[in-house]
Enzyme design. Sequence first.
Site, short mmCIF file in Angstrom:
data_model
loop_
_atom_site.label_atom_id
_atom_site.label_comp_id
_atom_site.label_asym_id
_atom_site.label_seq_id
_atom_site.Cartn_x
_atom_site.Cartn_y
_atom_site.Cartn_z
N GLU A 28 0.85 -1.19 0.00
CA GLU A 28 0.00 0.00 0.00
C GLU A 28 0.89 1.25 0.00
OE1 GLU A 28 -3.16 0.64 -0.18
OE2 GLU A 28 -3.34 2.63 0.67
N LEU B 37 -5.94 -1.76 -0.71
CA LEU B 37 -5.59 -1.69 0.71
C LEU B 37 -6.09 -2.95 1.42
CD1 LEU B 37 -6.21 1.49 2.89
CD2 LEU B 37 -5.48 -0.74 3.70
N ALA B 38 -5.27 -3.97 1.47
CA ALA B 38 -5.70 -5.25 2.02
C ALA B 38 -4.46 -6.09 2.32
CB ALA B 38 -6.59 -5.97 1.01
N GLU B 39 -4.14 -6.20 3.60
CA GLU B 39 -2.87 -6.83 3.95
C GLU B 39 -2.87 -8.33 3.68
OE1 GLU B 39 -4.40 -4.53 5.74
OE2 GLU B 39 -2.94 -2.89 5.67
N PHE C 212 2.69 -0.45 8.61
CA PHE C 212 2.91 -0.31 10.06
C PHE C 212 2.68 -1.67 10.72
CE2 PHE C 212 2.19 4.20 9.21
CZ PHE C 212 3.12 4.80 10.05
N ASP C 213 3.43 -1.91 11.80
CA ASP C 213 3.35 -3.16 12.55
C ASP C 213 1.93 -3.67 12.76
OD1 ASP C 213 2.79 -1.11 14.62
OD2 ASP C 213 4.98 -0.89 14.60
N PHE D 212 -0.77 -2.92 11.36
CA PHE D 212 -1.57 -3.09 10.14
C PHE D 212 -1.31 -4.46 9.51
CE2 PHE D 212 -1.62 1.76 9.13
CZ PHE D 212 -2.22 2.00 10.35
N TYR E 147 -1.66 -7.28 11.03
CA TYR E 147 -2.44 -8.36 11.65
C TYR E 147 -3.49 -8.99 10.74
CZ TYR E 147 -0.06 -6.61 15.84
OH TYR E 147 0.89 -6.20 16.74
N PRO E 148 -4.15 -8.23 9.86
CA PRO E 148 -5.09 -8.92 8.96
C PRO E 148 -4.41 -9.99 8.10
CG PRO E 148 -5.46 -6.55 8.90
CD PRO E 148 -4.19 -6.78 9.68
N HIS F 80 0.30 2.08 15.63
CA HIS F 80 1.44 2.45 14.79
C HIS F 80 2.79 2.14 15.46
CE1 HIS F 80 -1.72 4.71 12.81
NE2 HIS F 80 -0.93 4.89 11.78
#
Lengths: 395, 355
Positions: free
Chosen positions: B50, B79-81, B104-105, B107, B109-110, B150
């Site tokens: 992203e 936008l989709a981890e 970011f760390d 972010f 988790y998904p 963050h």
Amino acid sequence: MSTATNGRGSMEASAGGTQQSMDSALLPSAKPVQLVDPEGCHTHDDRYPLPDGELLLSAYGHLVAGRRINDQANALVRQGRLAVYPSSHGQEACQVAAAVVLAGEDWLFPTYRDTVAVITRGIDPLQVFSLLRGDWHGGYDPHEHRVAPQATPLATQLLHAVGVGHAAKLRGESTVVLAMCGDGATSEGDFHEAMNFAAVFHVPVVFLIQNNEFAISVPLDHQTVAPSLAHKAIGYGMPGERVDGNDLAALLAVLGAAVDRARDGGGPSLIEAHTYRMHAHTNADDATRYRSADDVERWVPRDPILRMRTYLRGLTLLTDEGEHALSDAADSIAATIRGGLNTEAEVDPAQLFEYVYAEKTSQLREQAEQLREELARDAEAESAGAGDQAEGELR
Amino acid sequence: MTQTTEAPPAGSPHRSRPVPVKAASTFAQALNAALADAMEADPTVLMFGEDVGVLGGVFRITDGLTARFGEERCFDTPLAEAGIVGMAVGMAMNGMRPVVEMQFDAFAYPAFEQVVSHVAKMRNRTRGAVHLPIVIRIPYAGGIGGVEHHCDSSEAYYAHTPGLTVLAPATVRDAYFLLREAIASPDPVVFLEPKKLYWSREDVDLAELRRTFEDGQAPRRIGRAVVARAGTDATLISYGPSVPTALAAAAAAAEEGRSIEVIDLRSIVPFDDETVCESVRRTGRAVVVAEAPGFASVASEIVARVQERCFHSLAAPVLRVTGFDIPYPSPKLEHFYLPSVDRILDAVDDLQWED
């Protein structure tokens, strides 16, 4: 925005006329596409010609074998030879069509229920059953027949399929990827992300949902209130189609067209096959808790094998002799599976540490050595024990 | 895209913007150069995530890569981890070496299911038939005044998952070499970039680092800790963002007459027992310093390993200076949370000195 990786057609939209007509082009047909009805009669569909007889006959052979594989695997669970088996009994037409429509260069992404599709694609059944037998998590080399490992988490493999397709596209290869999932998987976030990525990057992927009405015990109306699962496609800007999932001819036609379109640069599509899981989710499931015998009985006359047999016999493409030959071939596959699984496989505990990293870490080397020593001690104790016992018997 | 008149035309095989050579390079520049050099050296290396394209990443780590290598090699995704990591799995299965950014760390988790169930396990599931050379870059940890989500220190989640290599560089030089090693690795790497070190500077010539790496002259860093400061009285074991704090504490202790050794792990998995234990056996005392909450953490694991292996050399229990067992605090409170020089010195004082 520049679109080097995004070949999606804003041009197609304008060339296609109004927004309304573009949207309708993406919508699935009102009724699932059907080419051979449950009575075995050809039903016409203007968009999808009936596949030729030779293709249907050879696919029918896989259908007969697929049913036999399901029956054999269920029997092997009862005998304790397989840990578990998620049967695709009743869904064999989807299984066969998914494998048959692909070319050698294409990739298939199956789920845990898609054993028959994997075997139809040409992988040695004994290697396939390695997973369910408990020898190893996966038993075949995915690159050999371009079949990904059977995925157990829901919908996660759909993203891998998009990645394989995108890599192929970047290299200018004409590979198409067919990714399978069930109706339950459509509720997962990864399903959404896979559809969206495939559409945004215009990846040659065909998503096949086998809607068999249940996610273990939860019925479709608890997964979605969308008009159909295929309708979800329009939200991603890709065409959706519904097909009778027990009609081998319709599946071959619809999936074949989607594969062709993807190969020609037409991008992804979403196919929903309406079928039914005739058996429980797995042998560990009690399906009588959530559906009645009458519900299941209603699907018996729609069986995919029955109708294709009637159709092919009506055209005299299938003769008594031909049926015997197909039945013998299916028996032979079942016998191979039975024979192979009745032999206890050698599993080497040292392999536990072999495939974690390319090179074992010092921690894994220590642990491998620890296990080796334990096993050596056990073996020593056992042989000493056997010696004592032999001595005792002599006395 | 901006282009000077001197630049060769797009698509030219010689079109390569020289890495800026400065007396002092930042950590961020080293990462950028490592990415560019890896992409230059191997056409299968791709960068996506992203905001990594036109913007060059929110921390500018991918700055200029799209302009230099094109949108097929460095591109923005939806936008989709989970989508980013899941797509990387498929691309790696099909011959590519994807490097992805999680921005970011917290972010990341998904994408956790993809990382744990697939990225880490593919080699094992397929008995080695499929391996995934993926690098998951995660700007991580705190000390930058970031708002919630963050500043997480998420290394324990990844370190706990067999199949993943977990790296956390602390110096400009290691940032370059470790990232190049990570991209060259046949195994998936979670590459943790301490955000607060992005702007730290070191007197290194990035072009020289490239030559050293590509000539095979750079010593291997994955799985190899390094003695960042030599000492004889006690060992501070640290990694990533905590290394400069540990070094500052060692410098302060020296003024008080204590000679403190500082180990920079660099590589959390694989873990370098040898370097760590050699040091602790020599000094007899150890403190582990890390930002993450201490309970069930990488720091806990290090303490356990050191006690198991160096018990008879220890003059005192191995201590930890970590974050508290609380969600990462808001910017105005983070200085109470982060391991500080004073807290480290207090721990060193508690190592049962005889004097």
